[in-house]
Scaffold this motif. Sequence first.
Motif, PDB file in Angstrom:
ATOM      1  N   ASN A 231       0.829  -1.211   0.000  1.00 18.54           N
ATOM      2  CA  ASN A 231       0.000   0.000   0.000  1.00 18.54           C
ATOM      3  C   ASN A 231       0.861   1.257   0.000  1.00 18.54           C
ATOM      4  OD1 ASN A 231      -2.600  -0.968  -0.240  1.00 18.54           O
ATOM      5  ND2 ASN A 231      -2.830  -1.346   1.950  1.00 18.54           N
ATOM      6  N   TRP A 245       1.554  -1.561 -10.217  1.00 23.41           N
ATOM      7  CA  TRP A 245       1.275  -2.970 -10.516  1.00 23.41           C
ATOM      8  C   TRP A 245       2.393  -3.541 -11.380  1.00 23.41           C
ATOM      9  CZ3 TRP A 245      -2.522  -3.303  -7.253  1.00 23.41           C
ATOM     10  CH2 TRP A 245      -3.330  -2.195  -7.069  1.00 23.41           C
ATOM     11  N   GLN A 261      -0.279  -7.356  -2.908  1.00 19.43           N
ATOM     12  CA  GLN A 261      -0.984  -6.416  -3.781  1.00 19.43           C
ATOM     13  C   GLN A 261      -1.577  -5.242  -3.004  1.00 19.43           C
ATOM     14  OE1 GLN A 261      -1.015  -6.826  -7.231  1.00 19.43           O
ATOM     15  NE2 GLN A 261       0.513  -8.313  -6.548  1.00 19.43           N
ATOM     16  N   GLY A 263      -4.277  -2.208  -2.240  1.00 22.70           N
ATOM     17  CA  GLY A 263      -5.740  -2.193  -2.344  1.00 22.70           C
ATOM     18  C   GLY A 263      -6.273  -0.972  -1.630  1.00 22.70           C
ATOM     19  N   LYS A 336     -13.098  -8.616   0.536  1.00 30.59           N
ATOM     20  CA  LYS A 336     -12.112  -9.186  -0.381  1.00 30.59           C
ATOM     21  C   LYS A 336     -12.841  -9.852  -1.558  1.00 30.59           C
ATOM     22  CE  LYS A 336     -10.948 -13.529   1.901  1.00 30.59           C
ATOM     23  NZ  LYS A 336      -9.798 -14.271   2.377  1.00 30.59           N
ATOM     24  N   VAL A 398     -12.975  -3.641  -5.322  1.00 35.18           N
ATOM     25  CA  VAL A 398     -12.733  -5.059  -5.017  1.00 35.18           C
ATOM     26  C   VAL A 398     -12.482  -5.800  -6.337  1.00 35.18           C
ATOM     27  CG1 VAL A 398     -13.608  -7.130  -3.843  1.00 35.18           C
ATOM     28  CG2 VAL A 398     -14.415  -4.874  -3.126  1.00 35.18           C
ATOM     29  N   ASP A 399     -11.474  -6.665  -6.345  1.00 36.94           N
ATOM     30  CA  ASP A 399     -11.134  -7.367  -7.590  1.00 36.94           C
ATOM     31  C   ASP A 399     -11.950  -8.650  -7.767  1.00 36.94           C
ATOM     32  OD1 ASP A 399      -9.624  -7.915  -5.276  1.00 36.94           O
ATOM     33  OD2 ASP A 399      -7.918  -8.706  -6.383  1.00 36.94           O
ATOM     34  N   ASP A 418      -8.671   3.025  -9.954  1.00 36.67           N
ATOM     35  CA  ASP A 418      -8.588   1.559  -9.869  1.00 36.67           C
ATOM     36  C   ASP A 418      -7.713   1.195  -8.667  1.00 36.67           C
ATOM     37  OD1 ASP A 418      -8.249  -1.111 -10.176  1.00 36.67           O
ATOM     38  OD2 ASP A 418      -7.428  -1.024 -12.204  1.00 36.67           O
ATOM     39  N   SER A 419      -8.337   0.959  -7.500  1.00 34.58           N
ATOM     40  CA  SER A 419      -7.543   0.726  -6.284  1.00 34.58           C
ATOM     41  C   SER A 419      -6.944  -0.667  -6.231  1.00 34.58           C
ATOM     42  CB  SER A 419      -8.405   0.973  -5.038  1.00 34.58           C
ATOM     43  OG  SER A 419      -9.292  -0.104  -4.826  1.00 34.58           O
ATOM     44  N   ARG A 420      -7.340  -1.538  -7.169  1.00 33.39           N
ATOM     45  CA  ARG A 420      -6.854  -2.920  -7.147  1.00 33.39           C
ATOM     46  C   ARG A 420      -6.031  -3.308  -8.382  1.00 33.39           C
ATOM     47  NH1 ARG A 420      -6.662  -5.861  -2.564  1.00 33.39           N
ATOM     48  NH2 ARG A 420      -8.425  -5.297  -1.294  1.00 33.39           N
TER      49      ARG A 420
END
Length: 426
Positions: A231, A245, A261, A263, A336, A398-399, A418-420
């Motif tokens: 993060n 990413w 990852q 998030g 999640k 959420v992905d 896009d937080s994921r």
Amino acid sequence: MNFDTISVIGLGYIGLPTAAVIASRRKQVIGVDINQHAVDTINRGDIHIVEPELDMLVHAAVKEGYLRATTTPEAADAFLIAVPTPFKAENGNDHVPDLTYIKAASQAIAPVLKQGDLVILESTSPVGATEQMAAWLAEARPDLTFPQTHGEESDIRVAHCPERVLPGHVVRELVENDRVIGGMTAKCSEASTALYKIFVQGECITTTARTAEMAKLTENSFRDVNIAFANELSIICDKLDINVWELIRLANRHPRVNILQPGPGVGGHCIAVDPWFIVSETPEEARLIRTAREVNDSKPQWVIDKVNEVVGKFLSANPDKTAKDVTIACFGLAFKPDIDDLRESPALGVANAIVQLHPGKVMLVEPNISQLPDKLNAATLIGVDAALGCADVVVLLVDHKVFKKIKLEELKGKMVVDSRGVWTAG
Ligand code: SAJ
């Protein structure tokens, strides 16, 4: 050792699956819970929580007569305590572990304890909680002896055996995962191992109660610290105009690097909680663990700020519009991917803040639920296509698998947060 009857105290996300799995091995299981609704539901062969495969398991166990629930503890050969350990506020500190439920469970089972019984604490606990539980039991039953005073000769065996199952995979992980078994004495560990061997295929590794308590807290703190690193990197990379990413993918090509990852923050009832149990007891020493918690807890606000920034950019590009004309769609509310659990979800917190702050329309997309929680009543729950049809700003929180299927062309002309890294990972 013979365990003909096993009692599980606390029939929640851990206790109920554990009770059902033991019952599936044709042992008599008495489940105890203070919640009458949960008890009635289970006795009908139904479940009051969401967990894959659990409904069938509980249904079969109840119908075949191996599992029965009650609000009042009964005599058994072993007692597994799986009650919550929340926080309480004390001396200005909000994150002090609250052992009230463990105390209440100990006092509830004490009257039915008999010589030779085994009591195992499964609840995630601060170091020393098992010894404290044994003290409460001894106080309630001065006619019995306990390991803290009588060692291997004690009437009652006491151990800590933390659960380590992943929500969504509980039934499989209960059987397959290794178990850390921390007896107050070697005989306590031996008795507990015999109990877990009834249903555990993984290895049962014995240690002390205090080490077992710390092992569980360490596992979740390890993950929290590593997520905090990811993060923090995402915030640094945003400043430096680097795709985080891609960066993580590249760094992870190193044989000894494995970054997690980023998030919108850390949710759930474990990873965001357990590290505080270490910090609370050793505040001077647990500096990294505390900072990791703070980094992860601050991430939802960072995402909210990003959304405001992007709305500002949209308005600069569309000077004829005001914030009221901007429609925002938030994708994902669960804590999640691919679950319906909204509790302690950073995605839910971000969506809620957007609903409160944004003067225009806010659409929420969460394919795993059919109704929004009450506090989000001002927003609308809609499907993926409908949201993509009307949103000016899309916020991925959420992905979920279904969001990964959205093609980049479908996002054309929209502003994206896009937080994921589902659509922007490169
Ligand atoms: N998360 C990230 N980035 C990642 C991985 C996770 O942001 O790379 C977030 C998730 O989105 C979620 C949170 O972290 O919000 C926690 O999810 P998780 O899948 O890491 O863990 P939990 O809370 O579902 O379950 C954890 C597990 N512990 C470990 O993996 C060390 C599980 O084995 C434990 O039994 C459980 O806590 C528990 O009950 O303590």
